[in-house]
Every structure is written in structure tokens, then in C-alpha cells.
Design a protein around this motif. Structure first.
Motif, PDB file in Angstrom:
ATOM      1  N   LYS A  39     -27.470  29.754  39.009  1.00 44.28           N
ATOM      2  CA  LYS A  39     -28.715  28.994  39.143  1.00 44.28           C
ATOM      3  C   LYS A  39     -28.561  27.556  38.656  1.00 44.28           C
ATOM      4  O   LYS A  39     -29.039  26.631  39.308  1.00 44.28           O
ATOM      5  N   VAL A  40     -27.903  27.348  37.508  1.00 49.09           N
ATOM      6  CA  VAL A  40     -27.781  25.969  37.002  1.00 49.09           C
ATOM      7  C   VAL A  40     -26.851  25.127  37.870  1.00 49.09           C
ATOM      8  O   VAL A  40     -26.983  23.911  37.903  1.00 49.09           O
ATOM      9  N   SER A  41     -25.937  25.762  38.588  1.00 47.17           N
ATOM     10  CA  SER A  41     -25.054  24.983  39.472  1.00 47.17           C
ATOM     11  C   SER A  41     -25.835  24.401  40.644  1.00 47.17           C
ATOM     12  O   SER A  41     -25.416  23.425  41.255  1.00 47.17           O
ATOM     13  N   GLU A  42     -27.000  24.977  40.938  1.00 42.59           N
ATOM     14  CA  GLU A  42     -27.838  24.495  42.033  1.00 42.59           C
ATOM     15  C   GLU A  42     -28.674  23.283  41.630  1.00 42.59           C
ATOM     16  O   GLU A  42     -29.200  22.577  42.485  1.00 42.59           O
ATOM     17  N   LEU A  43     -28.815  23.037  40.337  1.00 38.14           N
ATOM     18  CA  LEU A  43     -29.644  21.931  39.862  1.00 38.14           C
ATOM     19  C   LEU A  43     -28.820  20.651  39.839  1.00 38.14           C
ATOM     20  O   LEU A  43     -27.776  20.586  39.194  1.00 38.14           O
ATOM     21  N   GLU A  44     -29.284  19.624  40.527  1.00 40.74           N
ATOM     22  CA  GLU A  44     -28.514  18.396  40.665  1.00 40.74           C
ATOM     23  C   GLU A  44     -28.284  17.690  39.342  1.00 40.74           C
ATOM     24  O   GLU A  44     -27.217  17.162  39.085  1.00 40.74           O
ATOM     25  N   ASN A  45     -29.296  17.617  38.507  1.00 38.52           N
ATOM     26  CA  ASN A  45     -29.128  17.017  37.182  1.00 38.52           C
ATOM     27  C   ASN A  45     -30.207  17.554  36.259  1.00 38.52           C
ATOM     28  O   ASN A  45     -31.132  18.226  36.687  1.00 38.52           O
ATOM     29  N   CYS A  46     -30.079  17.219  35.000  1.00 38.33           N
ATOM     30  CA  CYS A  46     -31.015  17.748  34.007  1.00 38.33           C
ATOM     31  C   CYS A  46     -32.445  17.323  34.283  1.00 38.33           C
ATOM     32  O   CYS A  46     -33.378  18.056  34.000  1.00 38.33           O
ATOM     33  N   ARG A  47     -32.631  16.155  34.857  1.00 39.51           N
ATOM     34  CA  ARG A  47     -33.980  15.656  35.103  1.00 39.51           C
ATOM     35  C   ARG A  47     -34.780  16.584  36.013  1.00 39.51           C
ATOM     36  O   ARG A  47     -35.995  16.718  35.873  1.00 39.51           O
ATOM     37  N   ASN A  48     -34.108  17.227  36.951  1.00 41.43           N
ATOM     38  CA  ASN A  48     -34.799  18.109  37.891  1.00 41.43           C
ATOM     39  C   ASN A  48     -35.435  19.322  37.232  1.00 41.43           C
ATOM     40  O   ASN A  48     -36.246  19.997  37.852  1.00 41.43           O
ATOM     41  N   VAL A  49     -35.053  19.641  36.015  1.00 32.98           N
ATOM     42  CA  VAL A  49     -35.567  20.851  35.374  1.00 32.98           C
ATOM     43  C   VAL A  49     -36.545  20.562  34.237  1.00 32.98           C
ATOM     44  O   VAL A  49     -36.964  21.467  33.550  1.00 32.98           O
ATOM     45  N   LEU A  50     -36.927  19.305  34.066  1.00 36.22           N
ATOM     46  CA  LEU A  50     -37.768  18.932  32.932  1.00 36.22           C
ATOM     47  C   LEU A  50     -39.010  19.794  32.770  1.00 36.22           C
ATOM     48  O   LEU A  50     -39.331  20.220  31.676  1.00 36.22           O
ATOM     49  N   GLU A  51     -39.708  20.049  33.854  1.00 33.49           N
ATOM     50  CA  GLU A  51     -40.991  20.739  33.732  1.00 33.49           C
ATOM     51  C   GLU A  51     -40.898  22.236  33.930  1.00 33.49           C
ATOM     52  O   GLU A  51     -41.838  22.952  33.622  1.00 33.49           O
ATOM     53  N   THR A  52     -39.779  22.729  34.420  1.00 34.81           N
ATOM     54  CA  THR A  52     -39.708  24.155  34.731  1.00 34.81           C
ATOM     55  C   THR A  52     -38.638  24.905  33.952  1.00 34.81           C
ATOM     56  O   THR A  52     -38.611  26.127  33.978  1.00 34.81           O
ATOM     57  N   PHE A  53     -37.757  24.205  33.273  1.00 31.28           N
ATOM     58  CA  PHE A  53     -36.681  24.855  32.529  1.00 31.28           C
ATOM     59  C   PHE A  53     -37.252  25.448  31.241  1.00 31.28           C
ATOM     60  O   PHE A  53     -38.022  24.789  30.548  1.00 31.28           O
TER      61      PHE A  53
END
Length: 132
Positions: A39-53
Motif C-alpha cells: 500500500k505505501v509503495s502506491e503513495l507518491e509522497n508523504c504529502r498525499n497521506v496527510l489527511e488519511t494516514f
């Protein structure tokens, strides 16, 4: 850099690798390591997960863990260099002291003064202040 690469990088900077991960989860349950890595390999960068991680996620090894960096996820939005904080298991000291109390109120005035400025209300209680 995606979140998987960032996770691997912070581990590498601290002498660890993805293979050193023993479990991932929170205080209540774990998740599959491989599932997390996929799942984390699918996230382009840390910013994309700010509100849902998840805020409570930890990545744990034998003598370390990674936790979310609260400064990154809040006021430093958009930074991709500090997604995680690396924590190491503390090394047990060779010195053991006898505990006098666990209450600041039980300390003598001379010991209280060593904790800081009591008049101003600024003081720091350290374990060493509560030992003999």
C-alpha cells in the motif's frame, strides 16, 4: 520519492532495512507487513497521506520503531523529508538508584530548588530528583 522509499531510507540511515521490520500496527492490532509495504509503495509522497494516514501507526523492529512525525503532518505540510521519526530502544544504564518518592510534593525544599524556579512555576522534575 514515495512513502515506501522514504520508509526504507530512514531505516537505512539508522542501520536498518525493511527486512528488520517485525510488525506494523497500533496498540490494539497489527497489519500484514507485506500488505502495508504494498500500500505505501502506491503513495507518491508523504504529502498525499496527510489527511488519511493513521496517526497511531507504528513500524516496529526488534530494537526500534518508526512513528509518524507530528511536525510533518501538521504545520510543515508539504515536506517529504520527515514522514517518520525513528526511535531506538533505550539502553539500560549500569547504575541503579533507590527511589525516594514519585511525588514532587514529598521532596524537601532544597531538592525542589534543584528542579527549577518554583516561584515562577517553571520547573522540571526529573527522576534523579526523586532518588536518594
Amino acid at each position: 520519492m514515495n512513502l515506501l522509499e522514504k520508509t526504507a531510507e530512514i531505516l537505512r540511515e539508522n542501520g536498518k532495512s525493511l527486512k528488520d521490520i517485525e510488525w506494523i500496527g497500533c496498540c490494539e492490532f497489527t497489519v500484514s507487513i507485506q500488505g502495508f509495504l504494498n500500500k505505501v509503495s502506491e503513495l507518491e509522497n508523504c504529502r498525499n497521506v496527510l489527511e488519511t494516514f493513521p496517526e497511531d501507526i507504528v513500524v516496529v523492529g526488534n530494537d526500534f520503531w518508526l512513528e509518524r512525525d507530528p511536525s510533518f503532518w501538521g504545520e510543515f505540510e508539504g515536506r517529504t523529508d520527515q514522514c517518520w521519526i525513528f526511535r531506538s530502544k533505550p539502553i539500560k544504564p549500569n547504575i541503579q538508584k533507590e527511589l525516594r518518592t514519585l511525588s514532587f510534593d514529598d521532596l524537601a525544599s532544597s531538592k525542589k530548588r534543584k528542579c527549577g524556579d518554583i516561584q515562577s512555576g517553571y520547573f522540571e522534575i526529573r527522576l534523579e530528583h526523586l532518588t536518594k
